[in-house]
Write an enzyme that holds these catalytic residues in place. Structure first.
Site, short mmCIF file in Angstrom:
data_model
loop_
_atom_site.label_atom_id
_atom_site.label_comp_id
_atom_site.label_asym_id
_atom_site.label_seq_id
_atom_site.Cartn_x
_atom_site.Cartn_y
_atom_site.Cartn_z
CG ASP A 195 -9.25 2.48 -0.54
OD1 ASP A 195 -8.78 1.44 -0.71
OD2 ASP A 195 -8.38 3.50 0.20
CG ASP B 67 -2.22 0.62 0.99
OD1 ASP B 67 -2.30 1.47 0.10
OD2 ASP B 67 -3.06 0.58 2.05
C1 DGJ Z 1 -5.92 2.10 1.81
C2 DGJ Z 1 -6.23 0.78 1.02
O1 DGJ Z 1 -6.41 0.72 -0.25
C3 DGJ Z 1 -7.32 -0.04 1.82
O2 DGJ Z 1 -7.63 -1.03 1.02
C4 DGJ Z 1 -6.62 -0.60 3.31
O3 DGJ Z 1 -5.62 -1.45 2.83
C5 DGJ Z 1 -6.02 0.54 4.01
N1 DGJ Z 1 -5.43 1.51 3.15
C6 DGJ Z 1 -5.38 0.12 5.22
O4 DGJ Z 1 -4.74 1.19 5.89
#
Ligand code: DGJ
Length: 726
Positions: free
Chosen positions: A546, A479
């Protein structure tokens, strides 16, 4: 032959199955662009007109001939300072601060195979004969500047790639203030520019605009390719459709800031440039030093946008993605993020994993919140030590317990970041990108590690490798949750930092994929903030957004599909009301919308009724049956959801025998007229059978008059057709 060179005319021709690209080193030594279009024979050195055009000056060597001007002529690598006042690819400055680099042809080389780029991701050939390389060298004698233009030709894929290395062979410092990677010049035409804009949780929205005089510029200044604009553009004939008209695509193989500019100039010429963002870029080259610009993938179609996507999908799947997962079925995952956020313990995880296994899930992914002090997102990034009291055991122990259930284990990391509240920051605050004497901008309360520094690269590599060494971790979700605002490094000159950052990141990812070839890495940047061909070279799939809302995802997947194959798209079914939009959609529609090449669930199954649990296990069985078709089949957009009340798309196996059509009707209306979807890519003259209903359809009639969808009984209903050729 993919690359042809005519010595007398100094004309270079690049041929693919369906396209021809041509350029010429003319009598002055300028490298002119002659043609990129439908496959053709011969020399297209008659495609421009020479005329005395006011305020468009001529090179000195043209003498009294005022009809020759680079301000009008189509070029391959336009450099600032040559009398061409359109947007250049190169802006160079000598040590006295004087701008300009008049580049002239110096030689060429043809090589078997595809060139590679040191430290940067690039298209690769699977065997020598799949590609050929042309290298053209341009030079400027005053500066001692040498420019190597590299062209890779993959004839069967209809792909041409471009990159460039600039080297200082002179005696003084030369500073590059702009270095673009590719340029496409047209003398005339009425074009639309297609781009993909967005924002966090709503990435890659399709946008098509007719070009008018002036420049249409998109890009990212964020040190990442970004949620806001994808580094991918299509230039299309104004009347081009999915299946007709000429289109040209440029896809950047880079994950940092970029700039794509389409300019309609004074004589009706159109120029499209693609390259690294010029802002915060100022790259001094000392004598003997060089820099390579990231690669651009280009493809041409005379049959509309669908062909552009098919060409790019095949190239990304087979010539960008690497390693054992590139063609392997990706596991069905259950991810803990939307299920628990950071509020979990070892028992919750194990209970959930057990239930997930019984539904057919193949991998449990533990998302954020598993390491020391990480119970909210204000702290702890950089300290990659498992929180054993929260997990109830060591990380290795948890992995063992999950493996014992017959499930694979995956883990979330965000290695490029550092929290102020972390031991790493307390020991090495100078590793965070901050300008001394200024208060930094915080993004999600965190700072970015300076990946341009050797010690940081080593720290990041060793933290991730020790996590991987602690148990049988078969997947990493990598991430990245903020943009870079402060471009400062203790060790690197400011104008070089963002480029060196990317080299540092790519080095870590390269070492990890070499040393841990069995680990599947999924890219992620707050969802799809770094969804680009550069990341896909290391991470064969990327968490697409997201936003897990089934309806919003239709638009996100629609936009993403223009440049990227389904195998690269991470998409999950989540609970309702959806956490991002509050929308309630049927579980079937959530499946229809999420079913991609990297499919899974992101929910707490204990919150689902028995009926829904049964539905989930049926969905997983369907997905397993169709997974190969979805990942490797040809993808057809059957409509543009922005132009109607539904979204339909289709996967057809390479041999045309298996077909999956998904359609979602967005809003229901009183007494609504029926919606028809018209499939493409079926084998003409054959019959197809619907698996579920047993109905038989003639392929030609289906492709001609379409298939009516069942009348919806509510909003957001979906239909899935699985057809098999008889
Ligand atoms: C952003 C990601 O896109 C989410 O899926 C998740 O992993 C969160 N960060 C966790 O902090």
């Amino acid at each position: 032959m993919p690359v042809l060179y005519d010595k007398d005319k100094r004309i270079f021709t690049l041929n693919t199955k369906n396209s021809t690209y041509q350029m010429q080193a003319d009598s002055f030594g300028y490298l002119l662009h002659l043609y990129y279009g439908r496959k053709t024979e011969g020399f297209i050195d008659w495609g421009y007109t020479l005329a005395d055009r006011g305020f468009s000056g001529s090179p000195y060597d043209a003498g009294r001939d005022r009809t020759y001007s680079l301000d009008y002529l189509p070029q391959e690598f336009p450099a600032q300072g040559t009398g061409d006042f359109r947007s250049p690819l190169l802006v160079a400055r000598d040590s006295s601060g004087t701008y300009g680099a008049d580049l002239r042809y110096s030689g060429c080389e043809i090589q078997e195979g595809k060139y590679s780029l040191k430290g940067l991701p690039a298209v690769y050939a699977n065997e020598g004969k799949e590609a050929e390389t042309l290298i053209i060298t341009l030079k400027n004698a005053r500066l001692g500047l040498s420019v190597k233009l590299m062209y890779g030709v993959l004839p069967e894929k209809d792909i041409i790639t471009r990159s460039v290395t600039v080297r200082n062979d002179g005696t003084g410092t030369i500073t590059l203030e702009k270095l673009g990677s590719s340029c496409l010049d047209f003398t005339h035409g009425r074009f639309d520019l297609i781009t993909f804009h967005g924002r966090h949780a709503m990435e890659r929205q399709f946008d098509r605009q007719e070009l008018h005089h002036g420049s249409h510029v998109i890009g990212s200044r964020r040190g990442m390719s970004s949620h806001q604009y994808n580094p991918f553009v299509i230039l299309a004939d104004h009347d081009a459709t999915e299946t007709s008209g000429r289109c040209w695509a440029m896809q950047f193989v880079y994950s940092g800031g970029f700039e794509a500019e389409a300019e309609l100039a004074q004589y009706g010429q159109t120029r499209v440039n693609m390259g690294m963002s010029q802002e915060k870029f100022s790259f001094p080259l000392e004598p003997g030093e060089e820099i390579t610009a990231p690669e651009v993938i280009m493809t041409f179609s005379s049959q509309g946008l669908e062909r552009i996507s098919h060409n790019l999908h095949a190239c990304i799947r087979e010539n960008i993605c690497r390693g054992k997962f590139k063609n392997a079925p990706r596991p069905v995952v259950l991810n803990s993020w939307e299920a628990f956020m950071m509020d979990f313990d070892g028992k919750k995880i194990l209970d959930t994993a057990r239930l997930a296994k019984s539904l057919g899930v193949e991998m449990f992914v533990l998302d954020d919140g598993w390491f020391m002090n990480r119970n909210d997102d204000y702290r702890a990034l950089g300290d990659w030590t498992a929180d054993t009291s929260k997990l109830g055991c060591s990380l290795g122990g948890l992995v063992r317990d999950i493996n014992a259930m017959g499930l694979k284990f995956g883990l979330w990391v965000e290695p490029e970041m550092i929290s102020e509240d972390s031991n790493l920051y307390r020991e090495h605050s100078d590793w965070a990108m901050m300008i001394p004497g200024e208060k930094p901008v915080l993004g999600r309360s965190q700072l970015v590690l300076d990946m341009s520094r050797r010690e940081v690269i080593e720290y990041v590599y060793s933290s991730v490798s020790s996590i991987l060494d602690s148990g049988n971790i078969e997947y990493l979700k990598w991430d990245y949750n903020r943009s870079i605002s402060e471009v400062y490094s203790q060790g690197t000159y400011g104008g070089k930092v963002l480029y060196e950052y990317m080299l540092g990141l790519y080095e870590v990812l390269e070492r990890l994929s070499t040393n841990y070839p069995d680990v599947l890495i999924e890219g992620c940047a707050g969802g799809g903030g770094r969804f680009d061909a550069g990341m896909l070279y290391y991470t064969p799939q990327i968490w697409c957004s997201d936003n897990t809302d089934a309806v919003d995802r239709l638009y996100i997947h629609y936009g993403t599909s223009f440049g990227y194959p389904a195998s690269t798209i991470g998409a999950h079914v989540s609970i309702c009301p959806n956490q991002q939009t509050g929308r309630i959609t049927p579980l079937k529609t959530r499946y229809a919308s999420a079913v991609s090449g990297a499919f899974g669930y992101e929910l707490n199954p204990f919150l689902m009724s028995d009926e829904k649990i049964r539905e989930i296990s049926e969905q997983i069985a369907y997905y397993r049956r169709d997974r190969e078709l979805i990942s490797c089949g040809k993808y057809y957009r059957l409509n543009n959801p922005n132009d109607g009340n539904y979204c339909a798309w289709e996967y057809v196996s390479e041999d045309g025998a298996n077909v999956l059509i998904n359609a979602v009707v967005i809003l229901n209306h009183g007494n609504m007229p029926p919606v028809y979807v018209t499939p493409r890519g079926l084998t003409p003259g054959t019959l197809y059978r619907d698996d579920e209903t047993g109905k038989i359809y003639p392929a030609d009639a289906l492709m001609d008059s379409g298939l009516p969808l069942e009348a919806p009984k509510g909003d957001y209903e979906s239909c899935i057709f699985r057809l098999r050729r008889l």
